[in-house]
Design an enzyme around this catalytic site. Structure first.
Site, PDB file in Angstrom:
ATOM      1  N   CYS A 180      -9.486  22.704  40.910  1.00 44.05           N
ATOM      2  CA  CYS A 180      -8.790  22.736  39.709  1.00 44.05           C
ATOM      3  C   CYS A 180      -8.490  21.111  39.119  1.00 44.05           C
ATOM      4  O   CYS A 180      -8.841  20.882  38.234  1.00 44.05           O
ATOM      5  CB  CYS A 180      -7.478  23.392  39.761  1.00 44.05           C
ATOM      6  N   ARG A 181      -7.439  20.748  40.040  1.00 38.58           N
ATOM      7  CA  ARG A 181      -6.932  19.493  39.435  1.00 38.58           C
ATOM      8  C   ARG A 181      -7.885  18.227  39.583  1.00 38.58           C
ATOM      9  O   ARG A 181      -8.027  17.430  38.851  1.00 38.58           O
ATOM     10  CB  ARG A 181      -5.685  19.154  40.245  1.00 38.58           C
ATOM     11  N   SER A 182      -8.178  18.046  40.671  1.00 44.75           N
ATOM     12  CA  SER A 182      -9.318  16.822  41.012  1.00 44.75           C
ATOM     13  C   SER A 182     -10.583  16.942  40.209  1.00 44.75           C
ATOM     14  O   SER A 182     -10.917  15.860  39.830  1.00 44.75           O
ATOM     15  CB  SER A 182      -9.359  16.462  42.397  1.00 44.75           C
ATOM     16  N   ASN A 230     -10.083  21.300  45.473  1.00 43.77           N
ATOM     17  CA  ASN A 230     -11.361  20.549  44.582  1.00 43.77           C
ATOM     18  C   ASN A 230     -11.632  21.691  43.728  1.00 43.77           C
ATOM     19  O   ASN A 230     -13.008  21.661  43.532  1.00 43.77           O
ATOM     20  CB  ASN A 230     -12.139  19.799  45.644  1.00 43.77           C
ATOM     21  N   ASP A 268      -0.530  22.374  40.257  1.00 48.03           N
ATOM     22  CA  ASP A 268      -1.723  23.026  40.395  1.00 48.03           C
ATOM     23  C   ASP A 268      -1.750  24.186  39.792  1.00 48.03           C
ATOM     24  O   ASP A 268      -1.086  25.253  39.748  1.00 48.03           O
ATOM     25  CB  ASP A 268      -1.730  23.600  41.912  1.00 48.03           C
ATOM     26  N   CYS A 272      -7.314  16.450  45.300  1.00 50.45           N
ATOM     27  CA  CYS A 272      -6.227  17.405  45.309  1.00 50.45           C
ATOM     28  C   CYS A 272      -6.577  18.353  46.596  1.00 50.45           C
ATOM     29  O   CYS A 272      -7.293  17.924  47.620  1.00 50.45           O
ATOM     30  CB  CYS A 272      -6.401  18.643  44.039  1.00 50.45           C
TER      31      CYS A 272
END
Length: 145
Positions: free
Chosen positions: A14-16, A12, A120, A9
């Site tokens: 939150c999402r990934s 690095n 996000d 993301c």
């Protein structure tokens, strides 16, 4: 042979890392990692609110630390999974000449969700909605292996 998957993301935090945490729970025999296309949060743990939401569903992200994507990642991983088109473009811009490692959008593995990106939650504040989508995409990715 173990499949090696990298989740990417922007920052690095939150999402990934959440995608990594969810996927390593679903497919513990798969080698996973996550990173960001930016260097804004290198060395930091996932965002506290994202960690809380993930932990409430049984995903512990506390051991993860942010790092930045590098061209070397193309040789270290069998598949690189981007959270949105902007991340995908940033990854492709770093692709070494002649490298053929596949790069896909994570939402490609959850077409039933009708989304072309993982929103996000750092900005949307919808941590549970992001987790819902990540869980769907992770199940789809696992079934594709």
């Amino acid at each position: 042979m173990t499949t090696r998957i990298l989740f990417v993301c922007l920052g690095n935090i939150c999402r990934s890392p959440t995608a990594e945490g969810v996927f390593r729970t679903l497919a513990p025999d798969t080698e996973t990692d996550s990173c960001g296309t930016s260097d804004w949060h290198v060395g930091e743990p996932p965002y506290a609110e994202m960690q809380r939401a993930a932990l409430a569903r049984g995903y512990d992200l506390s051991d993860l630390r942010a790092r930045q994507f590098t061209p070397h990642d193309f040789t270290r991983f069998d598949l690189i999974v981007a959270m949105d088109a902007s991340n995908l473009d940033a990854i492709e811009a770093r692709r070494p000449t002649g490298n053929a490692t596949p790069v896909r959008l994570f939402t490609d593995y959850a077409p039933e969700a009708g989304m072309d990106h993982v929103p996000d939650p750092y900005y949307t504040r919808d941590f549970d909605g992001t987790l819902d989508l990540i869980e769907k995409a992770a199940r789809g990715l696992k079934s594709s292996l």
